[in-house]
Design a protein around this motif. Structure first.
Motif, PDB file in Angstrom:
ATOM      1  N   SER A 107     -15.206  12.819  15.934  1.00 27.43           N
ATOM      2  CA  SER A 107     -15.984  12.640  14.709  1.00 27.43           C
ATOM      3  C   SER A 107     -15.754  13.764  13.709  1.00 27.43           C
ATOM      4  O   SER A 107     -16.049  13.620  12.521  1.00 27.43           O
ATOM      5  N   GLU A 108     -15.222  14.901  14.177  1.00 25.92           N
ATOM      6  CA  GLU A 108     -14.947  16.005  13.244  1.00 25.92           C
ATOM      7  C   GLU A 108     -13.877  15.634  12.213  1.00 25.92           C
ATOM      8  O   GLU A 108     -13.778  16.245  11.157  1.00 25.92           O
ATOM      9  N   PHE A 109     -13.035  14.650  12.542  1.00 25.34           N
ATOM     10  CA  PHE A 109     -11.984  14.251  11.608  1.00 25.34           C
ATOM     11  C   PHE A 109     -12.529  13.444  10.421  1.00 25.34           C
ATOM     12  O   PHE A 109     -11.928  13.393   9.343  1.00 25.34           O
ATOM     13  N   GLU A 110     -13.677  12.788  10.669  1.00 22.86           N
ATOM     14  CA  GLU A 110     -14.181  11.818   9.689  1.00 22.86           C
ATOM     15  C   GLU A 110     -14.290  12.318   8.245  1.00 22.86           C
ATOM     16  O   GLU A 110     -13.792  11.677   7.330  1.00 22.86           O
ATOM     17  N   PRO A 111     -14.957  13.493   8.039  1.00 25.58           N
ATOM     18  CA  PRO A 111     -15.099  13.927   6.634  1.00 25.58           C
ATOM     19  C   PRO A 111     -13.753  14.116   5.943  1.00 25.58           C
ATOM     20  O   PRO A 111     -13.614  13.827   4.750  1.00 25.58           O
ATOM     21  N   PHE A 112     -12.751  14.575   6.676  1.00 31.13           N
ATOM     22  CA  PHE A 112     -11.431  14.783   6.058  1.00 31.13           C
ATOM     23  C   PHE A 112     -10.776  13.444   5.710  1.00 31.13           C
ATOM     24  O   PHE A 112     -10.144  13.290   4.663  1.00 31.13           O
ATOM     25  N   VAL A 113     -10.951  12.473   6.603  1.00 29.56           N
ATOM     26  CA  VAL A 113     -10.401  11.136   6.349  1.00 29.56           C
ATOM     27  C   VAL A 113     -11.062  10.536   5.113  1.00 29.56           C
ATOM     28  O   VAL A 113     -10.385  10.013   4.216  1.00 29.56           O
ATOM     29  N   THR A 114     -12.394  10.669   5.053  1.00 26.20           N
ATOM     30  CA  THR A 114     -13.132  10.125   3.905  1.00 26.20           C
ATOM     31  C   THR A 114     -12.695  10.791   2.606  1.00 26.20           C
ATOM     32  O   THR A 114     -12.441  10.137   1.596  1.00 26.20           O
TER      33      THR A 114
ATOM     34  N   ASP B 218      -6.480   3.931   9.175  1.00 26.04           N
ATOM     35  CA  ASP B 218      -6.352   3.271  10.476  1.00 26.04           C
ATOM     36  C   ASP B 218      -6.922   4.187  11.554  1.00 26.04           C
ATOM     37  O   ASP B 218      -6.256   5.091  12.045  1.00 26.04           O
ATOM     38  N   SER B 219      -8.188   3.939  11.894  1.00 35.35           N
ATOM     39  CA  SER B 219      -8.856   4.773  12.899  1.00 35.35           C
ATOM     40  C   SER B 219      -8.795   4.136  14.278  1.00 35.35           C
ATOM     41  O   SER B 219      -9.482   4.581  15.191  1.00 35.35           O
ATOM     42  N   ALA B 220      -8.003   3.083  14.419  1.00 41.01           N
ATOM     43  CA  ALA B 220      -7.942   2.415  15.714  1.00 41.01           C
ATOM     44  C   ALA B 220      -7.450   3.397  16.770  1.00 41.01           C
ATOM     45  O   ALA B 220      -6.837   4.415  16.459  1.00 41.01           O
ATOM     46  N   SER B 221      -7.771   3.092  18.004  1.00 46.08           N
ATOM     47  CA  SER B 221      -7.245   3.941  19.075  1.00 46.08           C
ATOM     48  C   SER B 221      -5.760   3.643  19.219  1.00 46.08           C
ATOM     49  O   SER B 221      -5.227   2.757  18.583  1.00 46.08           O
ATOM     50  N   GLY B 222      -5.095   4.378  20.059  1.00 47.25           N
ATOM     51  CA  GLY B 222      -3.648   4.211  20.208  1.00 47.25           C
ATOM     52  C   GLY B 222      -2.960   5.440  19.678  1.00 47.25           C
ATOM     53  O   GLY B 222      -3.497   6.146  18.826  1.00 47.25           O
ATOM     54  N   SER B 223      -1.767   5.695  20.182  1.00 44.04           N
ATOM     55  CA  SER B 223      -1.059   6.903  19.786  1.00 44.04           C
ATOM     56  C   SER B 223      -0.690   6.847  18.313  1.00 44.04           C
ATOM     57  O   SER B 223      -0.623   5.780  17.721  1.00 44.04           O
TER      58      SER B 223
ATOM     59  N   LEU C 236       0.872  -1.167   0.000  1.00 39.06           N
ATOM     60  CA  LEU C 236       0.000   0.000   0.000  1.00 39.06           C
ATOM     61  C   LEU C 236       0.910   1.219   0.000  1.00 39.06           C
ATOM     62  O   LEU C 236       2.008   1.187   0.540  1.00 39.06           O
ATOM     63  N   LYS C 237       0.433   2.307  -0.579  1.00 34.77           N
ATOM     64  CA  LYS C 237       1.312   3.459  -0.737  1.00 34.77           C
ATOM     65  C   LYS C 237       1.147   4.474   0.383  1.00 34.77           C
ATOM     66  O   LYS C 237       2.035   5.257   0.660  1.00 34.77           O
ATOM     67  N   CYS C 238      -0.023   4.520   1.003  1.00 34.44           N
ATOM     68  CA  CYS C 238      -0.268   5.621   1.927  1.00 34.44           C
ATOM     69  C   CYS C 238      -1.247   5.206   3.025  1.00 34.44           C
ATOM     70  O   CYS C 238      -2.212   4.484   2.768  1.00 34.44           O
ATOM     71  N   SER C 239      -0.976   5.656   4.250  1.00 34.07           N
ATOM     72  CA  SER C 239      -1.945   5.462   5.326  1.00 34.07           C
ATOM     73  C   SER C 239      -2.612   6.796   5.643  1.00 34.07           C
ATOM     74  O   SER C 239      -2.028   7.856   5.409  1.00 34.07           O
ATOM     75  N   VAL C 240      -3.828   6.727   6.138  1.00 31.86           N
ATOM     76  CA  VAL C 240      -4.535   7.933   6.567  1.00 31.86           C
ATOM     77  C   VAL C 240      -4.970   7.718   8.009  1.00 31.86           C
ATOM     78  O   VAL C 240      -5.718   6.784   8.302  1.00 31.86           O
ATOM     79  N   LEU C 241      -4.453   8.545   8.911  1.00 32.00           N
ATOM     80  CA  LEU C 241      -4.674   8.337  10.341  1.00 32.00           C
ATOM     81  C   LEU C 241      -5.324   9.558  10.987  1.00 32.00           C
ATOM     82  O   LEU C 241      -4.715  10.623  11.042  1.00 32.00           O
ATOM     83  N   PRO C 242      -6.552   9.444  11.460  1.00 31.20           N
ATOM     84  CA  PRO C 242      -7.109  10.522  12.276  1.00 31.20           C
ATOM     85  C   PRO C 242      -6.429  10.491  13.653  1.00 31.20           C
ATOM     86  O   PRO C 242      -6.196   9.414  14.205  1.00 31.20           O
ATOM     87  N   LEU C 243      -6.107  11.690  14.175  1.00 32.63           N
ATOM     88  CA  LEU C 243      -5.364  11.763  15.436  1.00 32.63           C
ATOM     89  C   LEU C 243      -6.092  11.037  16.565  1.00 32.63           C
ATOM     90  O   LEU C 243      -5.464  10.414  17.429  1.00 32.63           O
ATOM     91  N   SER C 244      -7.436  11.131  16.548  1.00 35.13           N
ATOM     92  CA  SER C 244      -8.228  10.461  17.588  1.00 35.13           C
ATOM     93  C   SER C 244      -9.589  10.085  17.000  1.00 35.13           C
ATOM     94  O   SER C 244      -9.842  10.305  15.815  1.00 35.13           O
ATOM     95  N   GLY C 245     -10.454   9.556  17.852  1.00 36.31           N
ATOM     96  CA  GLY C 245     -11.774   9.136  17.385  1.00 36.31           C
ATOM     97  C   GLY C 245     -12.750  10.291  17.195  1.00 36.31           C
ATOM     98  O   GLY C 245     -13.925  10.063  16.873  1.00 36.31           O
TER      99      GLY C 245
ATOM    100  N   SER D  71      -7.769  -6.419  12.632  1.00 34.78           N
ATOM    101  CA  SER D  71      -7.873  -6.055  14.054  1.00 34.78           C
ATOM    102  C   SER D  71      -9.098  -6.666  14.722  1.00 34.78           C
ATOM    103  O   SER D  71      -9.683  -6.056  15.627  1.00 34.78           O
ATOM    104  N   GLY D  72      -9.525  -7.837  14.285  1.00 33.40           N
ATOM    105  CA  GLY D  72     -10.612  -8.549  14.949  1.00 33.40           C
ATOM    106  C   GLY D  72     -11.999  -8.020  14.630  1.00 33.40           C
ATOM    107  O   GLY D  72     -12.986  -8.469  15.223  1.00 33.40           O
ATOM    108  N   ARG D  73     -12.079  -7.045  13.704  1.00 33.04           N
ATOM    109  CA  ARG D  73     -13.378  -6.394  13.463  1.00 33.04           C
ATOM    110  C   ARG D  73     -14.129  -6.941  12.248  1.00 33.04           C
ATOM    111  O   ARG D  73     -13.533  -7.204  11.210  1.00 33.04           O
ATOM    112  N   LEU D  74     -15.417  -7.053  12.361  1.00 35.98           N
ATOM    113  CA  LEU D  74     -16.320  -7.325  11.238  1.00 35.98           C
ATOM    114  C   LEU D  74     -16.974  -6.007  10.841  1.00 35.98           C
ATOM    115  O   LEU D  74     -17.073  -5.111  11.669  1.00 35.98           O
ATOM    116  N   PRO D  75     -17.499  -5.848   9.627  1.00 28.84           N
ATOM    117  CA  PRO D  75     -17.308  -6.761   8.506  1.00 28.84           C
ATOM    118  C   PRO D  75     -15.991  -6.500   7.794  1.00 28.84           C
ATOM    119  O   PRO D  75     -15.400  -5.430   7.954  1.00 28.84           O
TER     120      PRO D  75
END
Lengths: 743, 743
Positions: A631-638, A654-659, A620-629, B321-325
């Protein structure tokens, strides 16, 4: 037929030379897990700031090392000279073979010592790499929930993407750039095709069976493991120890009888049960099956893709308007029923090959594009150097062809192109060499053959073969089918040729031979000019000629049946059986070598491992990571994800939690070269994000709308990271270094 | 497990419904070779000038036709209602099956008549297309110089490029856009995996053998050919004729006994030799082989790619990461040992599949992107319509899901995406429908299944299956391996659950059962809460409990060995076995349908045939033709070829002699959409060339330097030909129309 194929024993040699016994059990954890130096970057400015540690030059040793190597070199040369003189004196084949075995043994001792003496600043921890490959499912054993099958591997999402990117790059680099004729032929192959190619008779290894439970062992592996264990035993005396080591070194190329004798001498038993073993038997490495419901049409899974191109030669020549030269290419799976597969992706039962068959006039092997590569340097390990105990040498391919070291321009051109391709996808040039087959290794029909070998922790591995196979394959298929596989070549000037023909009196022949009339006619038509002359003489002298038909039956021919006519005719073309130059890639091997060469451990945290794959092949060439969960980040990520996909850039959100640091570590593991973070500053206008480069971990801040086109250019090598850092402001925030629980 | 797989008999039905007997021998030459209308162009202005003849609407018949069809429709409905009522009354399986066979027979009569009544303005000459495919080596029989093998085809340069472009587009469209997890698993599959999937037991056809020479025949094909011949015989009376036709219509789904009875009744012999035939036997369609040297590990070539994704489910879930779908995808070859392969690429022994397994929560089958497709119209031929004798209907997928006609959003989403993909690569929308499996066709575990069927000269061909397979496959593999293939689902709120556990006194158990201790422990641990309660009761009442271990052996358990403990615990997640939605593409079938739909004959010269493939999948995008052999053209040709290749546009230089018209005809044949000619005006500054579009044969004159970027945009659909014609001056020179000796 591929280099990979009939040079199978040769292949094994390449690996066994430096193969570690019990490879899957060997623990590397005792070795210090030194950080791996960054390989020459593909455009990282930050990486460029540090003086780069390069992989050591394997061909230039210091004086002290050379002192140690000198007697080994001399021993090789002594034996090489012996082989040469035996051949010059026309010694018996068996004597030459014995001398060659001894030569190989000495070569192995020299090569082992050379590798041992190579500067140790680079270290590689295979256990660590295998852990990462398994954990992130690059590839793993097939059918593991059913207990697994040895020698078969499934590629997970990242392994599959890497492999398909390598293949796609190969297709662009060879098929499209060189306008080759790519074909896609079937895997199931009827037996008669593989009889003609020689695989049914010769594509085999020796094995022995446990006489009680039927378990099978590859005989050379068994003997090697036994003797090495014996040599390592403290109770073994020095003479026996030396004998063991010498025998191991001579294993390759031994006959069945020689191996049987060794097995009996040491009274070897099954290493698993201690039971008695059978004598050595040949085991054909092809998977067999029946095609169709009757069970009568025996078939095999192809052991290489090459045959599909040979049997389609006529159609391809016609597609190319009857003109030479042209190259066919094929990418596809091949199958070999290895007796004891091991060494991960290097020796497997099912694998992908990418093969080229370049068909050319046997008398004109120059190449129109040779000038474009002639100044390229390659490391060549010639047959001559191998016999003289001299190291491989760096030279330009132009010089090598001019000196006739490499047989012709076309072969040289492909060697240069093979190297360009391997470097382009990320193989380390310092660990790549071209080794020439010595005349005894080469299939008897090949006139020159060079293997691109890549140095891995398993030793030098043959990854690409490049052979001039002359007219062998087409000739074999013509013999088997009676179909002429030739091209017409325009003569420089029309030529007058003598024609000698039988003139058959059909009516008389039919009456005399009745149901055999066709057989007799065919036999007469097949006579050579010399035979026709002989017949003419016999008919004139004795009035009768004894004719032998194709099936061996014999017929008395009289003067009233046939006469011989001589005349001349003018011809403008002549038929030639094309020569074949064959570059043959083992995709899995290339991929494995590439993974080893690009495996890295962070200097500041040896738990952080990753692959420094060039963007062109990165899964894969690129990851896109929102700083946190948030919801304001969502439209930019999309938006980013959509823009990148539209620009043809494969990406992973990768929207998982974690630093962010942990998440970057995770994307580094799967070799994603670029990462975008959406943070609180992104929400403000003008919208900006950070862009990070994997190897240097450098970051810049840039407008969101610049990301997709920029990363697209970076991925295709049209922009360098240095240029990005020069253009955009540096983003200084430190990423969390410790991966912590991030595994 | 793929729709293609266990619905095999269903598949056959699809073809036999409209299959012409002796397909390879049928001569189409007597049919008038009408010009084929241009399909809706993908951006040709000139083509747009003519009123386009569209493929007729198959679903709207005129009043007269409907009058003819009315009794046939009524007959279907009558039988459909009977099937419904039998099911409602809980009739025996055999009665339902008989009624369904009759229903299918009536459906077939209706469908045949519908196709016969469809307006005849479109005609298609398969012989002509096959001639072109063979002559320009798109594909052809494998190993032809060895006599060929039925059911195997080799793809030549153009077929191979078309196929690889379709695959590459599929990967972009599904894997990249939807971020699927693509895997690449092995073809060789051990027997136990395919036992679990049901293939070893059920993946079979009936065949009979010639008792003297062993020749095999697929029984349904044999019966069909025999009865059709009998029905066509003038000496056959009307009653027998009707019986023959009815029997043929009922063949699908017949049992072995029913087929045997028919064969005996008509005293059928081998159609080749007249010898007696064996009884019907089941023939498993998988190719078998042995893996490894002992011959003890039986394996098969996979009959579909799906199993590789199921057995890797755990690794893929972990990767996600264990998530569906999430969806897995695989593109690769599969193998089926057809008894009598025919119909060209449609029924072959080795073929490429592209399969998706979308794993989701069984209780949440909505799809986040469904809104983006909900207004898309599809032609749906529902099970209900099929039973009622009603034609397929056009509806939006949103409506179909809302009405529960399509089971759920995810299934509907994929149906819409499948259609988008097929149209994108050039399949004609007028000849595409989605047919729902009737409940009796569907594998018992599937809850809904729709096939994308494409109309070809072989009738409606199932090209893509799309099924909701519920939890069947994962459950089967869990049963076979004991490995739980589940996902954890977070509960909306933590839940308190009752736990019933055996408390084993290990020391006592060990002493009592010694070598059986592990077996007994395993059996105790495997007891269900109900069984534990039963044991507790028995122990309290009688002091002993008879425990049955997994291998069937029985053990008397006493109170001192085990007691039962009850407690409660709070859980936050529950385990679910995911449901699987499976879109499964037969790449060869899609490709064949696409070739039929894009085959064209020039209206002004019926010897000029070509393929109107969209640029995105066309084998090559651009030709470069120097007007003549004049050496002044060479540098321009070289420059163009290099610029196009650099821009990622595959191109072909054709410097052969012959008029430009003839050479364009040649490039049309291999579907090259754009052509550039270098002529004498090119030599002048500013350098210009002509650019020609294949379908309309329109030409413009433009600067040489504009060509590469423009054709790159045209090829990717970013520019239309209409825009090109609007921007650049038209080039009016007439191209030679007659192809002449150009073949």
């Amino acid at each position: 037929m591929s280099c990979f194929a009939l040079s199978k024993r040769v292949l094994q040699k390449t690996f066994t030379l430096t193969l570690v016994p019990n490879i899957w059990k060997r623990s590397f954890s005792s070795a210090p897990a030194l950080s791996y130096p960054l390989a020459p970057g593909w455009g990282s400015k930050q990486a460029a700031k540090k003086p780069k540690k390069k992989y050591p030059n394997l061909y230039i040793m210091d004086a002290k090392s050379e002192e140690i190597l000198a007697p080994l070199r001399a021993a090789v040369k002594e034996q090489g000279d012996l082989v040469r003189s035996l051949k010059a004196d026309g010694a018996s084949e068996i004597d030459v073979k014995k001398a060659v075995n001894e030569l190989k043994a000495r070569k192995k001792l020299l090569e082992d010592k050379e590798l041992a003496l190579a500067p140790s600043e680079s270290s590689f921890d295979r256990t660590k790499m295998e852990d990462l490959l398994k954990r992130r499912f690059f590839y793993d054993h097939s059918f593991a929930i059913y207990g697994g099958v040895t020698g078969q591997f499934d590629f997970g999402p990242m392994g599959c993407a890497l492999k398909s990117n390598i293949i796609s790059e190969w297709r662009n680099f060879f098929v499209l750039e060189e306008q080759m004729l790519e074909v896609d032929c079937t895997v199931l192959t009827p037996e008669n095709v593989l009889k003609a190619s020689g695989h049914v008779e010769r594509f085999a290894d020796f094995m022995v069976k446990d006489l009680k439970n039927g378990e099978c062992f590859r005989l050379d592996h068994l003997i090697k493991a036994f003797l090495e264990k014996l040599a390592a035993d403290k109770k073994t005396n020095e003479a026996t120890r030396q004998e063991c080591l010498t025998t191991v070194a001579r294993l390759d190329g031994m006959t069945r009888e020689e191996m049987n004798a060794i097995m009996r001498k040491y009274e070897m038993k099954s290493p698993i049960t201690g039971n008695d073993l059978s004598d050595a038997m040949e085991f054909n490495l092809m998977f067999s099956t029946s095609i169709g419901p009757t069970g009568l049409l025996k078939g095999y899974l192809r052991p290489e893709t090459a045959q599909g191109m040979f049997v389609n030669f006529k159609r391809l020549l016609e597609f190319n308007s009857g003109r030479l030269p042209f190259a066919a290419a094929q990418i596809g799976n091949a199958f070999r029923n290895e007796i004891s597969p091991r060494s991960g992706l290097i020796r497997v039962r099912e694998f992908t090959m990418a093969e080229i068959e370049h068909f050319c006039d046997p008398d004109e092997k120059d190449h129109p594009r040779f000038a474009s590569v002639k100044d390229q340097t390659l490391v060549l390990f010639s047959a001559c150097n191998q016999m003289d105990g001299v190291a491989a040498q760096t030279t330009t391919i132009g010089e090598a062809v001019a000196k006739k070291l490499v047989a012709n321009e076309t072969l040289g051109y492909f060697m240069a192109r093979i190297q360009q391709f391997l470097l382009r996808i990320g193989v380390d040039k310092a660990r790549l060499r071209f080794r020439q087959h010595m005349s005894n290794e080469m299939a008897h029909y090949a006139c020159d053959c060079w293997d691109a070998e890549i140095l891995t922790s398993y030793g030098w591995v043959e990854c690409v073969g490049c052979a001039d196979r002359s007219a062998y394959d087409l000739t074999q298929h013509t013999k088997a089918t009676g179909v002429k596989l030739v091209a017409e070549k325009k003569l420089p000037a029309p030529k007058t040729v003598d024609v000698v023909e039988p003139v058959i009196v059909k009516g008389v022949l039919g009456k005399q031979f009745k149901k055999d009339a066709k057989k007799v006619t065919d036999a007469l038509t097949a006579l050579s000019p010399e035979q026709l002359t002989e017949m003419e003489n016999k008919l004139n002298e004795a009035g009768t000629y004894q004719l032998t038909a194709a099936d061996g039956s014999s017929f008395a021919i009289s003067k009233d049946v046939v006469s011989v006519k001589r005349h001349q005719k003018t011809v403008h073309v002549e038929e030639v059986v094309p020569s074949v130059i064959e570059p043959s890639f083992g995709v899995g091997r290339v991929m494995y070598a590439l993974l080893e060469h690009s495996f890295r451990v962070r200097e500041d945290d040896d738990q952080r491992t990753f692959f420094s794959l060039p963007p062109v092949v990165a899964p894969l060439k690129c990851s896109v990571l929102p700083l946190s969960g948030n919801s304001e980040f969502e439209p930019f990520v999309t938006q980013l994800s959509r823009e990148l996909t539209t620009a043809g850039v494969s990406c992973k959100v990768d929207s998982a939690s974690g630093s962010i640091g942990k998440r970057y570590a995770r994307t580094d593991e799967i070799a994603i070269p670029f990462g975008v973070t959406v943070d609180f500053d992104t929400l403000k206008e003008p919208h900006t994000v950070t862009l990070r480069e994997r190897d240097s971990r450098g970051q810049v801040r840039l407008p969101l709308s610049d990301v997709a086109p920029l990363v697209s250019n970076l991925s295709r090598g049209l922009t360098t990271w240095a240029e990005v850092e020069a253009k955009y402001p540096r983003f200084e925030q430190q990423e969390t270094t410790k991966a912590g629980g991030d595994s």
